[in-house]
Design a protein around this motif. Sequence first.
Motif, short mmCIF file in Angstrom:
data_model
loop_
_atom_site.label_atom_id
_atom_site.label_comp_id
_atom_site.label_asym_id
_atom_site.label_seq_id
_atom_site.Cartn_x
_atom_site.Cartn_y
_atom_site.Cartn_z
N PHE A 210 81.92 6.05 53.34
CA PHE A 210 83.08 5.16 53.20
C PHE A 210 83.85 4.99 54.51
O PHE A 210 84.25 3.88 54.86
CB PHE A 210 84.01 5.70 52.11
CG PHE A 210 85.16 4.80 51.76
CD1 PHE A 210 85.02 3.81 50.81
CD2 PHE A 210 86.40 4.94 52.39
CE1 PHE A 210 86.07 2.97 50.47
CE2 PHE A 210 87.46 4.12 52.07
CZ PHE A 210 87.30 3.12 51.11
N ALA A 211 84.09 6.08 55.22
CA ALA A 211 84.93 6.03 56.42
C ALA A 211 84.24 5.41 57.62
O ALA A 211 84.91 4.93 58.55
CB ALA A 211 85.40 7.44 56.77
N THR A 212 82.90 5.39 57.63
CA THR A 212 82.18 4.95 58.84
C THR A 212 81.30 3.73 58.61
O THR A 212 80.81 3.14 59.58
CB THR A 212 81.29 6.09 59.35
OG1 THR A 212 80.39 6.50 58.31
CG2 THR A 212 82.15 7.29 59.77
N ASP A 213 81.10 3.33 57.37
CA ASP A 213 80.18 2.25 57.04
C ASP A 213 80.96 1.14 56.33
O ASP A 213 81.45 1.31 55.22
CB ASP A 213 79.07 2.80 56.14
CG ASP A 213 78.02 1.76 55.77
OD1 ASP A 213 78.27 0.56 55.91
OD2 ASP A 213 76.93 2.18 55.31
N GLU A 214 81.07 0.00 56.98
CA GLU A 214 81.84 -1.12 56.43
C GLU A 214 81.28 -1.57 55.08
O GLU A 214 82.04 -1.92 54.17
CB GLU A 214 81.83 -2.29 57.41
CG GLU A 214 82.49 -3.57 56.90
CD GLU A 214 83.98 -3.40 56.63
OE1 GLU A 214 84.52 -4.24 55.87
OE2 GLU A 214 84.61 -2.47 57.17
N ALA A 215 79.97 -1.55 54.94
CA ALA A 215 79.37 -1.97 53.68
C ALA A 215 79.71 -1.00 52.55
O ALA A 215 79.94 -1.42 51.41
CB ALA A 215 77.85 -2.08 53.84
N ALA A 216 79.76 0.28 52.86
CA ALA A 216 80.14 1.27 51.85
C ALA A 216 81.58 1.07 51.41
O ALA A 216 81.90 1.13 50.22
CB ALA A 216 79.94 2.68 52.40
#
Length: 292
Positions: A210-216
């Motif tokens: 969540f914190a590092t992946d825009e898609a997540a």
Amino acid sequence: MKNLALGVDVGGSHVCSAVIDIETGTIVGEPITTDVAHTEPADVLFAAWADNLTQCLAAAPEPVTRIGMDFPGPFDYVNGISQMEHKMPHIKGLSVADELRKRMKNSENLEFKFVNDANAFALGEAYFGGAKDADRVIVLAIGTGLGSGFIANHQIVETGDTVPTDGEVWNLPYGEDIADAQFSTRGVVARYEKLTGVKMRGVKEIAERFATDEAARQTLESFGWELADFAAPLIQQFMCKDILIGGNIARCLNLFGPKMEERFKELGMEVNIRPCTLVSDAAMMGAAALYK
């Protein structure tokens, strides 16, 4: 004497039971879990369940004769007879109480009650968990599918104008499909795959990014926004202000919950979003609470 009942959670791969003090919501002793696949023959299933219940009852501090069991549907909960074909296919048409009594000692005094697994989860949280102070609450259990429970004054509501048919929401239309396809583990995984082309194993793996992946981030935030959008008319129809989120998805409520709140506010609604607190114990406790 304590007010005790045995709560039994029957799943597709196991059965778990515990003696519950239904006045306090305290688990008396250790829960007992037995692994047994739902595809096993009827004799194997009933033998495993009977052994599990017998062990739990034997360890109780005093005699317990009341047994509450939860099962997925379709199931005749009044008479305790499975109508399922996709799960536990070999027990279809058989009386669970009769079959267990055949395999348990001193069984003539045993009393059985049955409840839908999602309703058991909802009852457990309503009596003893995250919604115990709510007069009216909608409980959504989101995991492999979308389970639901509508609770008013600690009672299950399955009929009437304020709830969908049988209190079930999984089959209600949403978007281009039904709610179960959108608000479930596979629904979250499909959202991420649509954005990235990558199929993740489950929600946990997406939440960890969540914190590092825009898609997540987009996956979980859109999930929260649309979940509120889906739940809003249910909340209005049931005339409540509380919704409790359970199931595996509840572990990342902190990630999608803010978008739920944002959507509710945009719709002009004041809604309390509650996390489940009993987690895996909720269904057992709710099944036992049938005797409250």
